[in-house]
Design a protein around this motif. Structure first.
Motif, PDB file in Angstrom:
ATOM      1  N   ARG A   1      74.260  10.025  56.056  1.00 24.85           N
ATOM      2  CA  ARG A   1      74.404   8.687  56.305  1.00 24.85           C
ATOM      3  C   ARG A   1      75.198   8.567  57.763  1.00 24.85           C
ATOM      4  NH1 ARG A   1      76.441   7.373  50.909  1.00 24.85           N
ATOM      5  NH2 ARG A   1      75.045   6.270  49.931  1.00 24.85           N
ATOM      6  N   GLU A   2      76.153   9.405  58.309  1.00 21.91           N
ATOM      7  CA  GLU A   2      76.877   9.599  59.300  1.00 21.91           C
ATOM      8  C   GLU A   2      75.588   9.815  60.543  1.00 21.91           C
ATOM      9  OE1 GLU A   2      80.200  11.985  59.700  1.00 21.91           O
ATOM     10  OE2 GLU A   2      81.111  11.097  57.828  1.00 21.91           O
ATOM     11  N   LEU A   3      74.623  10.758  60.146  1.00 23.12           N
ATOM     12  CA  LEU A   3      73.366  11.238  61.106  1.00 23.12           C
ATOM     13  C   LEU A   3      72.427  10.210  61.291  1.00 23.12           C
ATOM     14  CD1 LEU A   3      73.445  14.817  60.157  1.00 23.12           C
ATOM     15  CD2 LEU A   3      74.312  13.890  62.327  1.00 23.12           C
ATOM     16  N   GLY A   4      72.592   8.993  60.456  1.00 25.58           N
ATOM     17  CA  GLY A   4      71.510   7.820  60.595  1.00 25.58           C
ATOM     18  C   GLY A   4      70.507   8.149  59.891  1.00 25.58           C
ATOM     19  N   ILE A   5      70.428   8.792  58.788  1.00 26.81           N
ATOM     20  CA  ILE A   5      69.315   9.146  57.835  1.00 26.81           C
ATOM     21  C   ILE A   5      69.209   7.874  57.169  1.00 26.81           C
ATOM     22  CG2 ILE A   5      68.332  10.321  55.976  1.00 26.81           C
ATOM     23  CD1 ILE A   5      68.342  12.053  58.842  1.00 26.81           C
ATOM     24  N   PRO A   6      67.858   7.109  56.759  1.00 31.00           N
ATOM     25  CA  PRO A   6      67.970   6.074  56.322  1.00 31.00           C
ATOM     26  C   PRO A   6      68.335   6.041  54.715  1.00 31.00           C
ATOM     27  CG  PRO A   6      65.762   6.443  57.393  1.00 31.00           C
ATOM     28  CD  PRO A   6      66.770   7.830  57.572  1.00 31.00           C
ATOM     29  N   ASP A   7      69.025   5.141  54.309  1.00 31.74           N
ATOM     30  CA  ASP A   7      69.549   4.938  52.924  1.00 31.74           C
ATOM     31  C   ASP A   7      68.203   5.425  51.776  1.00 31.74           C
ATOM     32  OD1 ASP A   7      72.098   4.645  53.446  1.00 31.74           O
ATOM     33  OD2 ASP A   7      71.767   2.486  53.108  1.00 31.74           O
ATOM     34  N   GLU A   8      67.091   4.971  52.343  1.00 36.69           N
ATOM     35  CA  GLU A   8      65.944   5.261  51.282  1.00 36.69           C
ATOM     36  C   GLU A   8      65.685   6.772  51.063  1.00 36.69           C
ATOM     37  OE1 GLU A   8      65.743   3.048  53.980  1.00 36.69           O
ATOM     38  OE2 GLU A   8      65.911   1.122  52.644  1.00 36.69           O
ATOM     39  N   THR A   9      66.008   7.515  52.170  1.00 43.55           N
ATOM     40  CA  THR A   9      65.804   8.904  52.168  1.00 43.55           C
ATOM     41  C   THR A   9      66.919   9.697  51.674  1.00 43.55           C
ATOM     42  OG1 THR A   9      64.482   8.445  54.117  1.00 43.55           O
ATOM     43  CG2 THR A   9      64.925  10.964  53.742  1.00 43.55           C
ATOM     44  N   ILE A  10      68.177   9.313  51.535  1.00 46.40           N
ATOM     45  CA  ILE A  10      69.266  10.059  51.585  1.00 46.40           C
ATOM     46  C   ILE A  10      69.282  10.693  50.152  1.00 46.40           C
ATOM     47  CG2 ILE A  10      71.728  10.106  51.063  1.00 46.40           C
ATOM     48  CD1 ILE A  10      72.114   8.338  53.538  1.00 46.40           C
ATOM     49  N   GLU A  11      68.918   9.774  48.993  1.00 49.28           N
ATOM     50  CA  GLU A  11      69.003  10.383  47.654  1.00 49.28           C
ATOM     51  C   GLU A  11      67.920  11.501  47.408  1.00 49.28           C
ATOM     52  OE1 GLU A  11      71.438   9.869  45.437  1.00 49.28           O
ATOM     53  OE2 GLU A  11      72.336   8.545  47.103  1.00 49.28           O
ATOM     54  N   GLY A  12      66.883  11.383  47.940  1.00 51.39           N
ATOM     55  CA  GLY A  12      65.855  12.464  47.858  1.00 51.39           C
ATOM     56  C   GLY A  12      66.202  13.643  48.569  1.00 51.39           C
ATOM     57  N   ALA A  13      66.831  13.402  49.695  1.00 51.87           N
ATOM     58  CA  ALA A  13      67.274  14.658  50.738  1.00 51.87           C
ATOM     59  C   ALA A  13      68.614  15.529  49.761  1.00 51.87           C
ATOM     60  CB  ALA A  13      67.784  14.025  51.804  1.00 51.87           C
ATOM     61  N   VAL A  14      69.365  14.510  49.154  1.00 47.49           N
ATOM     62  CA  VAL A  14      70.429  15.080  48.555  1.00 47.49           C
ATOM     63  C   VAL A  14      70.004  15.873  47.214  1.00 47.49           C
ATOM     64  CG1 VAL A  14      72.582  14.602  47.306  1.00 47.49           C
ATOM     65  CG2 VAL A  14      72.073  13.674  49.667  1.00 47.49           C
ATOM     66  N   MET A  15      69.051  15.361  46.577  1.00 44.12           N
ATOM     67  CA  MET A  15      68.593  15.895  45.518  1.00 44.12           C
ATOM     68  C   MET A  15      67.775  17.285  45.814  1.00 44.12           C
ATOM     69  SD  MET A  15      65.651  14.657  42.485  1.00 44.12           S
ATOM     70  CE  MET A  15      65.892  13.150  42.759  1.00 44.12           C
ATOM     71  N   ALA A  16      66.943  17.413  46.803  1.00 45.54           N
ATOM     72  CA  ALA A  16      66.042  18.482  47.313  1.00 45.54           C
ATOM     73  C   ALA A  16      67.194  19.402  47.713  1.00 45.54           C
ATOM     74  CB  ALA A  16      64.997  18.059  48.284  1.00 45.54           C
ATOM     75  N   ALA A  17      68.040  19.149  48.536  1.00 46.69           N
ATOM     76  CA  ALA A  17      68.942  19.933  49.241  1.00 46.69           C
ATOM     77  C   ALA A  17      69.880  20.641  48.117  1.00 46.69           C
ATOM     78  CB  ALA A  17      69.937  19.441  50.214  1.00 46.69           C
ATOM     79  N   TRP A  18      70.087  19.971  46.939  1.00 46.58           N
ATOM     80  CA  TRP A  18      70.845  20.421  45.827  1.00 46.58           C
ATOM     81  C   TRP A  18      70.163  21.378  45.259  1.00 46.58           C
ATOM     82  CZ3 TRP A  18      75.220  21.924  44.456  1.00 46.58           C
ATOM     83  CH2 TRP A  18      75.599  22.273  43.258  1.00 46.58           C
TER      84      TRP A  18
END
Length: 147
Positions: free
Chosen positions: A37-54
């Motif tokens: 969020r702080e880096l400006g990643i769109p909210d629509e992308t964050i959940e997928g990014a967190v899931m994949a990174a996890w």
């Protein structure tokens, strides 16, 4: 747990922990979500990014030993998520699913996480070994919703 540094003109956020660290999973997911969020990643992308990174992080926690280090590097127009562990073995990606196969219900228990990473990143992920024989799992996070 978090350290911010500048490397090659790109921001690098680092988390380090060991096998003895407690409550790693929720702390990592929360820190990663806040960082994106702080880096400006769109909210629509964050959940997928967190899931994949996890998924990449969970593989390190399950199959490798610490110490562990998690980074996010700015590589315009992408961010690159990295997780480093002490195991030099590189996992083998399971064969791609055919159009008749539902990856979430029909694949064996192992390998589905990497399928999630592959789908989210559109194939922009992988593993590499360092000179110190540690392994880095990485994936690209697009800065746009349609990535």
């Amino acid at each position: 747990m978090a350290v911010t540094q500048m490397r090659d003109g790109g921001q690098v956020l680092i988390w380090r922990w060991s096998d003895r660290s407690r409550d790693v999973a929720p702390r990592i997911r929360i820190a990663l979500r806040c960082t994106l969020r702080e880096l400006g990643i769109p909210d629509e992308t964050i959940e997928g990014a967190v899931m994949a990174a996890w998924e990449l992080t969970a593989n390190s926690l399950r199959y490798a030993r610490g110490p562990y280090e998690m980074r996010i590097l700015r590589k315009d127009p992408l961010f690159v998520f990295e997780i480093e562990d002490s195991d030099p073995r590189v996992p083998v990606m399971p064969p791609s699913c055919s159009s008749e196969t539902n990856a979430f219900t029909e694949l064996a228990e192992h390998g589905r996480g990497l399928q999630i990473v592959d789908k989210f990143t559109r194939g922009r992920w992988g593993f590499r070994l360092t000179a110190n024989e540690t392994k880095i799992a990485w994936m690209a996070i697009s800065t746009t919703v349609n990535g």
